[in-house]
Design a protein around this motif. Sequence first.
Motif, PDB file in Angstrom:
ATOM      1  N   GLU A   1       7.676 -11.865  -5.345  1.00 45.96           N
ATOM      2  CA  GLU A   1       7.558 -12.666  -4.246  1.00 45.96           C
ATOM      3  C   GLU A   1       8.642 -13.171  -3.855  1.00 45.96           C
ATOM      4  O   GLU A   1       9.193 -13.495  -2.530  1.00 45.96           O
TER       5      GLU A   1
ATOM      6  N   GLU B   1      -4.993  -6.618  -7.175  1.00 55.57           N
ATOM      7  CA  GLU B   1      -4.776  -7.464  -6.014  1.00 55.57           C
ATOM      8  C   GLU B   1      -3.148  -7.717  -5.987  1.00 55.57           C
ATOM      9  O   GLU B   1      -2.205  -8.005  -5.025  1.00 55.57           O
TER      10      GLU B   1
ATOM     11  N   GLN C   1      -1.741  -4.953  -4.319  1.00 54.35           N
ATOM     12  CA  GLN C   1      -1.629  -5.088  -2.867  1.00 54.35           C
ATOM     13  C   GLN C   1      -0.909  -6.351  -2.470  1.00 54.35           C
ATOM     14  O   GLN C   1      -0.074  -6.011  -1.494  1.00 54.35           O
ATOM     15  N   ARG C   2      -0.442  -7.035  -3.003  1.00 52.24           N
ATOM     16  CA  ARG C   2       0.530  -8.221  -2.620  1.00 52.24           C
ATOM     17  C   ARG C   2       1.928  -7.573  -3.032  1.00 52.24           C
ATOM     18  O   ARG C   2       2.814  -8.077  -1.768  1.00 52.24           O
TER      19      ARG C   2
ATOM     20  N   ALA D   1       2.634  -4.542  -2.305  1.00 52.88           N
ATOM     21  CA  ALA D   1       2.997  -3.745  -0.953  1.00 52.88           C
ATOM     22  C   ALA D   1       3.042  -4.362   0.316  1.00 52.88           C
ATOM     23  O   ALA D   1       3.929  -3.891   0.906  1.00 52.88           O
ATOM     24  N   GLN D   2       2.566  -5.592   0.275  1.00 51.31           N
ATOM     25  CA  GLN D   2       2.836  -6.458   1.655  1.00 51.31           C
ATOM     26  C   GLN D   2       4.065  -6.772   1.494  1.00 51.31           C
ATOM     27  O   GLN D   2       4.705  -6.872   2.551  1.00 51.31           O
ATOM     28  N   ALA D   3       4.890  -7.188   0.359  1.00 47.39           N
ATOM     29  CA  ALA D   3       6.147  -7.856   0.257  1.00 47.39           C
ATOM     30  C   ALA D   3       7.053  -6.549   0.692  1.00 47.39           C
ATOM     31  O   ALA D   3       7.899  -6.709   1.191  1.00 47.39           O
TER      32      ALA D   3
ATOM     33  N   ARG E   1       6.651  -4.011   2.581  1.00 46.42           N
ATOM     34  CA  ARG E   1       6.675  -3.790   4.067  1.00 46.42           C
ATOM     35  C   ARG E   1       7.313  -4.986   4.817  1.00 46.42           C
ATOM     36  O   ARG E   1       7.827  -4.751   5.903  1.00 46.42           O
ATOM     37  N   GLU E   2       7.067  -6.138   4.280  1.00 50.10           N
ATOM     38  CA  GLU E   2       7.859  -7.426   4.928  1.00 50.10           C
ATOM     39  C   GLU E   2       9.627  -6.970   4.770  1.00 50.10           C
ATOM     40  O   GLU E   2      10.192  -7.397   5.704  1.00 50.10           O
TER      41      GLU E   2
ATOM     42  N   ARG F   1      10.471  -4.491   7.213  1.00 47.96           N
ATOM     43  CA  ARG F   1      10.564  -5.154   8.662  1.00 47.96           C
ATOM     44  C   ARG F   1      11.992  -5.925   8.947  1.00 47.96           C
ATOM     45  O   ARG F   1      12.414  -5.877   9.982  1.00 47.96           O
TER      46      ARG F   1
ATOM     47  N   LEU G   1      -1.336   2.470  -0.450  1.00 51.93           N
ATOM     48  CA  LEU G   1      -0.705   1.352  -0.075  1.00 51.93           C
ATOM     49  C   LEU G   1       0.581   1.752   0.632  1.00 51.93           C
ATOM     50  O   LEU G   1       0.912   0.738   1.203  1.00 51.93           O
ATOM     51  N   TYR G   2       1.368   2.517   0.288  1.00 48.27           N
ATOM     52  CA  TYR G   2       2.544   3.019   0.698  1.00 48.27           C
ATOM     53  C   TYR G   2       2.583   4.304   1.732  1.00 48.27           C
ATOM     54  O   TYR G   2       3.775   4.804   2.034  1.00 48.27           O
TER      55      TYR G   2
END
Length: 276
Positions: free
Chosen positions: A176, A214, A217-218, A220-222, A224-225, A228, A246-247
């Motif tokens: 992260e 977990e 998932q974390r 995958a969120q990174a 996507r961020e 963006r 997830l993707y």
Amino acid sequence: MTASPFVKWAGGKARLLAQYEPHFPSDVGRYIEAFVGGGAVFFHLHRQGRLQGKPVFLMDHLEELINSYRVIQHDVEELIVALAVHDRHKADADYYYEVRDWDRAPTYAQRTDLERAARFLFLNRVCYNGLYRVNRKGQANMPFGRHRNPKVCDAANLRAVHKALQGVTLLVADFEHCLTLAEPGDLVYFDPPYHPLSSTANFTSYTRRSFGIEEQQRLAQAFRELDRRGCHVMLSNSATDLVQELYRGYPQVAVQAPRPINSDPAKRGAVGELLV
């Protein structure tokens, strides 16, 4: 000589680069890689000149690995001398276990960065299957590999790696941390511990920290961020239902990865993976 990975690494990408090549962006602002491991993608891009003049950040949560990168970056000749000492004992199982167990002694914290790097590379080359792992206390626990003639010190490649690492920022950090670094136009590449293909394929991390659902998932969120923000983002993982979900919405390219590391030789072969 051009630089190539200096450690054996489970899931290393050297044999997949031809399949990855069409998907690398033609130009990037900077290069950021979490989970650097053996660094095959970094060395590939460096070899092609795509990173010339570009800031590069290589990260991993494994301190012993990043310490080895740093010692090669700054003290490669001293490392070559230290590895030559270990090389004389590469067929001696008792010596191997003595060096492996350094981290079980309270004095291990007093070992120099150079001593630790030479130990890490020696263990990597001599241990069973080249698979670095630790127990829950963070202590190396790989068995002796009984190789015929392992190459403990590839001096020519270490010197090439030394040159390739000049100006590179090396970080012991969670993936992260990329979010604090990345800017639009940067290329960020993730090669995490893979989501297991089955309940018995449970190797999910080479550090004492597991990398479970977990963490996937974390990650995958990174991912996507970063997308963006306008970054180029690439990720390797296993072709499981979880990863594909997830993707969802991103191109998912199937690749065939030869996997020679398995305790059962009959199970060594091509494995389906995804490049997202």
